[in-house]
Design an enzyme around this catalytic site. Structure first.
Site, PDB file in Angstrom:
ATOM      1  CG  ASN A 108     118.534  64.676  -5.181  1.00  0.00           C
ATOM      2  OD1 ASN A 108     117.895  65.640  -5.622  1.00  0.00           O
ATOM      3  ND2 ASN A 108     118.718  63.567  -5.877  1.00  0.00           N
ATOM      4  CD  GLU A 148     114.155  65.244  -5.197  1.00  0.00           C
ATOM      5  OE1 GLU A 148     114.764  65.436  -4.112  1.00  0.00           O
ATOM      6  OE2 GLU A 148     114.689  65.405  -6.307  1.00  0.00           O
ATOM      7  CG  ASP A 162     115.987  52.546 -19.421  1.00  0.00           C
ATOM      8  OD1 ASP A 162     115.004  52.899 -18.750  1.00  0.00           O
ATOM      9  OD2 ASP A 162     117.118  52.999 -19.227  1.00  0.00           O
TER      10      ASP A 162
HETATM   11  C1  LIG Z   1     111.340  53.555 -11.915  1.00  0.00           C
HETATM   12  C2  LIG Z   1     112.391  54.569 -12.239  1.00  0.00           C
HETATM   13  C3  LIG Z   1     113.696  54.170 -12.441  1.00  0.00           C
HETATM   14  C4  LIG Z   1     114.682  55.117 -12.707  1.00  0.00           C
HETATM   15  N1  LIG Z   1     115.973  54.702 -12.863  1.00  0.00           N
HETATM   16  C5  LIG Z   1     116.953  55.623 -13.000  1.00  0.00           C
HETATM   17  C6  LIG Z   1     118.321  55.217 -13.035  1.00  0.00           C
HETATM   18  O1  LIG Z   1     118.633  54.041 -12.961  1.00  0.00           O
HETATM   19  N2  LIG Z   1     119.256  56.190 -13.138  1.00  0.00           N
HETATM   20  C7  LIG Z   1     118.948  57.518 -13.217  1.00  0.00           C
HETATM   21  O2  LIG Z   1     119.853  58.348 -13.261  1.00  0.00           O
HETATM   22  N3  LIG Z   1     117.648  57.933 -13.206  1.00  0.00           N
HETATM   23  C8  LIG Z   1     116.664  57.017 -13.085  1.00  0.00           C
HETATM   24  N4  LIG Z   1     115.356  57.408 -13.036  1.00  0.00           N
HETATM   25  C9  LIG Z   1     115.015  58.831 -13.225  1.00  0.00           C
HETATM   26  C10 LIG Z   1     115.229  59.666 -11.987  1.00  0.00           C
HETATM   27  O3  LIG Z   1     114.891  59.013 -10.810  1.00  0.00           O
HETATM   28  C11 LIG Z   1     114.379  60.932 -12.105  1.00  0.00           C
HETATM   29  O4  LIG Z   1     114.696  61.583 -13.299  1.00  0.00           O
HETATM   30  C12 LIG Z   1     114.542  61.883 -10.968  1.00  0.00           C
HETATM   31  O5  LIG Z   1     113.586  62.901 -11.108  1.00  0.00           O
HETATM   32  C13 LIG Z   1     115.926  62.494 -10.924  1.00  0.00           C
HETATM   33  O6  LIG Z   1     115.869  63.531 -10.007  1.00  0.00           O
HETATM   34  P1  LIG Z   1     117.040  64.488  -9.560  1.00  0.00           P
HETATM   35  O7  LIG Z   1     118.011  64.678 -10.695  1.00  0.00           O
HETATM   36  O8  LIG Z   1     116.310  65.741  -9.198  1.00  0.00           O
HETATM   37  O9  LIG Z   1     117.670  63.842  -8.403  1.00  0.00           O
HETATM   38  C14 LIG Z   1     114.353  56.483 -12.803  1.00  0.00           C
HETATM   39  C15 LIG Z   1     113.032  56.874 -12.603  1.00  0.00           C
HETATM   40  C16 LIG Z   1     112.056  55.934 -12.340  1.00  0.00           C
HETATM   41  C17 LIG Z   1     110.656  56.396 -12.102  1.00  0.00           C
END
Ligand SMILES: Cc1cc2nc3c(=O)[nH]c(=O)nc-3n(C[C@H](O)[C@H](O)[C@H](O)COP(=O)(O)O)c2cc1C
Length: 432
Positions: free
Chosen positions: A139, A200, A246
Site C-alpha cells: 500500500n 497503487e 489542512d
Molecule cells: C498531500 C496529501 C497529504 C495527505 N495527508 C494525509 C495524512 O496525513 N493522513 C491520511 O490518513 N491521509 C492523508 N492523505 C490522504 C491519503 O493519502 C489518500 O486518501 C490515499 O488515497 C489513502 O489511500 P489508502 O487508504 O488506499 O491507502 C493525504 C493526501 C495528500 C494528497
C-alpha cells in the site's frame, strides 16, 4: 518520468520560477511558496546539500505533461489506468539508493515549519509504503509527518485509511518506507484508493513507467527514481500530532497519533526535497483529481458520463461538477446521486449537459441560473457520513462526522423521453 526530468521539461515551458538566494525551511520559504500560486518554485541554493522544489503537482497541466496527454483527457486517462493496472519492473540499482545514511539526522533535512501555530516542522509530500498483509498488497499513500527529533516523527493516520488499518491490526512495529520526490505517476497513484486490492504502484506504472526497487532494510518496494527514501517503522507509541493547516485552509486539531522511527535514509547524490504547501494548489490538486475517475465510474453506471471536475473553490474535495450526455428525463438526478457513491466525502454536486464546459465555473453557474428550478432540481440528503475536513459538519469525538448533501441538476429539463419541448430556449448563443 523521474521528477528531475519533469522539472527540466517544465523549465523549458517557463513554468518554473527559480530562487537562487539561500532560503531556510521556515516561514520565509512558505511565503514564497504561497506567492507562487500554482507555479513550480525551485530553490536552487542548497540547504545542507538539499535543493527544494515545491508545486510540481500544483496544476493539472503538469500531470498532462508527465503523462504525455492533453489536460482534458486526464479523467479518462485515470479511468483507463484504474481499469488496466500494470506490474512495474523491479530494478536492482536505483538512483534513490546512491547514498546510504545509517546515522540518521532528520534535522539535516529541509523539513518546513509552515506556521508558528504548527505542532512542528512537517514532511507534507511523503508517500508511506507498507505491506498490507490482510489484503496481500503493497500500500502506498500520502501521510503527513511531524518531526519530533533527529530520528522520529508523529504520523497522521486517518481512521479507515489502509495505512491505519495495517497499523491498527498489528501489535508489532510496522515496517514503513517514506518516499519524497517520487515521479508524478507514483504521487498521483498514492493519492488514489484503487478498488479490488490493486496496489497503487500498479496504477502508477499504468500512468507512466515507474520502476521499483527493494528497500535495504526490508522487502518493501519503492519507486526507484525517488529523490529520498526514509526507511523505518510505525510504532505503537502515541504522541500529540498537530495543529496543522489542512486541505480546507483551516487548522486541524491535535490528536494522539503513532510515532515513526527512522532507521536509515537512502537518497540521490544531489537530492531534491519536495515541499508541498498545506492547503495550497499542490495539496488540492493531489487530493481532488484522484476522486474524479471514481465519480466518473459511478456516474457511468447510471448514464453516460463525459467528464468530472473536483473544483478548487470547493477545497478540491467537497464539490464536483459532473458532465453527462442526457438521454432520459431523470439522468441529471441519477447522475447527482451516483456522484456521492463515487466519492464518499463529496458534499455538493452539480450536473451539467455536454454543451457546458465543466471546467469553467462561469459556465456552470450560467447553467444553474438558466436551467434550475430549486423546488424541482435540488436534491438534499440529511445527516449523511461526512468528510472530517468540513468544519461545518457535525463532529462527535470517536464517530464519523455527519453532514447534509446536495445535488443540483443543472441539465436542461426534459418534458418526457423525447427531450425538452423547446430545446432552443436553453441554448446559449456564442459569438464567433
Ligand atoms: C498531500 C496529501 C497529504 C495527505 N495527508 C494525509 C495524512 O496525513 N493522513 C491520511 O490518513 N491521509 C492523508 N492523505 C490522504 C491519503 O493519502 C489518500 O486518501 C490515499 O488515497 C489513502 O489511500 P489508502 O487508504 O488506499 O491507502 C493525504 C493526501 C495528500 C494528497
Amino acid at each position: 518520468m523521474q521528477l528531475r526530468d519533469f522539472i527540466q521539461q517544465a523549465e523549458e515551458r517557463q513554468w518554473v520560477e527559480h530562487v537562487d538566494t539561500p532560503v531556510a525551511p521556515d516561514e520565509g520559504m512558505v511565503r514564497l511558496m504561497y506567492r507562487a500560486g500554482d507555479k513550480i518554485l525551485f530553490f536552487r541554493s542548497r540547504w545542507n546539500g538539499y535543493r527544494v522544489i515545491s508545486g510540481v503537482c500544483a496544476s493539472r497541466r503538469y500531470f498532462a505533461l508527465a503523462f504525455g496527454i492533453d489536460e482534458r483527457e486526464l479523467c479518462a486517462y485515470l479511468v483507463k489506468a484504474l481499469e488496466s493496472p500494470a506490474v512495474p519492473p523491479i530494478v536492482t540499482a536505483a538512483p534513490c539508493q546512491e547514498v546510504v545514511e545509517e546515522d540518521v539526522d532528520l534535522e539535516a533535512l529541509p523539513i518546513v515549519r509552515h506556521t508558528p501555530h504548527d505542532g512542528g516542522p512537517y514532511i507534507t509530500a511523503g508517500i508511506a509504503v507498507v505491506h498490507d498483509l490482510a489484503r496481500g498488497v503493497l500500500n502506498a499513500a500520502f501521510h503527513r509527518l511531524m518531526r519530533l527529533d533527529r530520528r522520529r516523527f508523529a504520523v497522521r493516520l486517518v481512521e479507515g485509511r489502509h495505512t491505519h488499518s495495517v497499523w491498527a491490526s498489528s501489535t508489532e512495529d510496522v515496517p514503513v518506507a517514506i518516499c519524497i520526490g517520487a515521479p508524478l505517476s507514483a504521487q498521483l497513484a498514492a493519492a488514489m484508493s484503487p478498488a479490488g486490492g490493486i496496489p497503487e504502484f500498479h496504477i502508477a506504472h499504468a500512468l507512466a513507467p515507474t520502476p521499483l526497487v527493494r528497500c535495504l532494510g526490508s522487502d518493501l518496494l519503492v519507486p526507484a527514481e525517488s529523490e529520498i527514501v526514509l526507511e523505518g517503522r510505525i510504532t505503537h507509541e502515541l504522541v500529540d500530532e498537530g495543529p496543522f493547516i489542512d486541505l480546507t485552509g483551516t487548522f486541524d486539531i491535535v490528536r494522539k497519533q503513532p510515532v515513526v522511527e527512522i532507521d536509515r535514509i537512502t537518497r540521490r547524490r544531489d537530492p531534491i526535497y519536495q515541499a508541498l504547501l498545506p492547503g495550497g494548489p499542490e495539496h488540492r490538486t493531489l487530493m481532488g483529481m484522484p476522486r474524479e475517475p471514481t465519480i466518473f465510474a459511478a456516474v457511468n453506471e447510471v448514464c453516460e458520463c463525459l467528464n468530472v471536475w473536483i473544483t478548487p473553490g470547493g477545497a478540491s474535495w467537497l464539490h464536483a461538477v459532473v458532465q453527462i450526455r442526457k438521454r432520459r428525463p431523470d439522468d441529471g438526478r441519477r447522475a447527482g446521486e451516483a456522484a456521492f457513491r463515487g466519492h464518499g466525502s463529496l458534499k455538493h454536486a452539480v450536473v451539467v449537459d455536454e454543451d457546458i464546459n465543466p471546467f469553467d465555473m462561469q459556465e456552470v453557474e450560467w447553467a444553474i441560473a438558466t436551467r434550475v428550478q430549486a423546488d424541482r432540481d435540488i436534491i438534499i440528503w440529511e445527516d449523511q457520513p461526512s468528510s472530517s475536513l468540513d468544519p461545518s459538519a457535525k463532529h462527535i469525538p470517536g464517530q464519523k462526522a455527519r453532514t447534509a448533501k446536495m445535488a443540483v441538476d443543472a441539465t436542461i429539463p426534459w418534458d418526457d423521453e423525447k427531450g425538452p419541448r423547446h430545446p432552443e430556449a436553453f441554448q446559449r448563443f456564442r459569438y464567433e
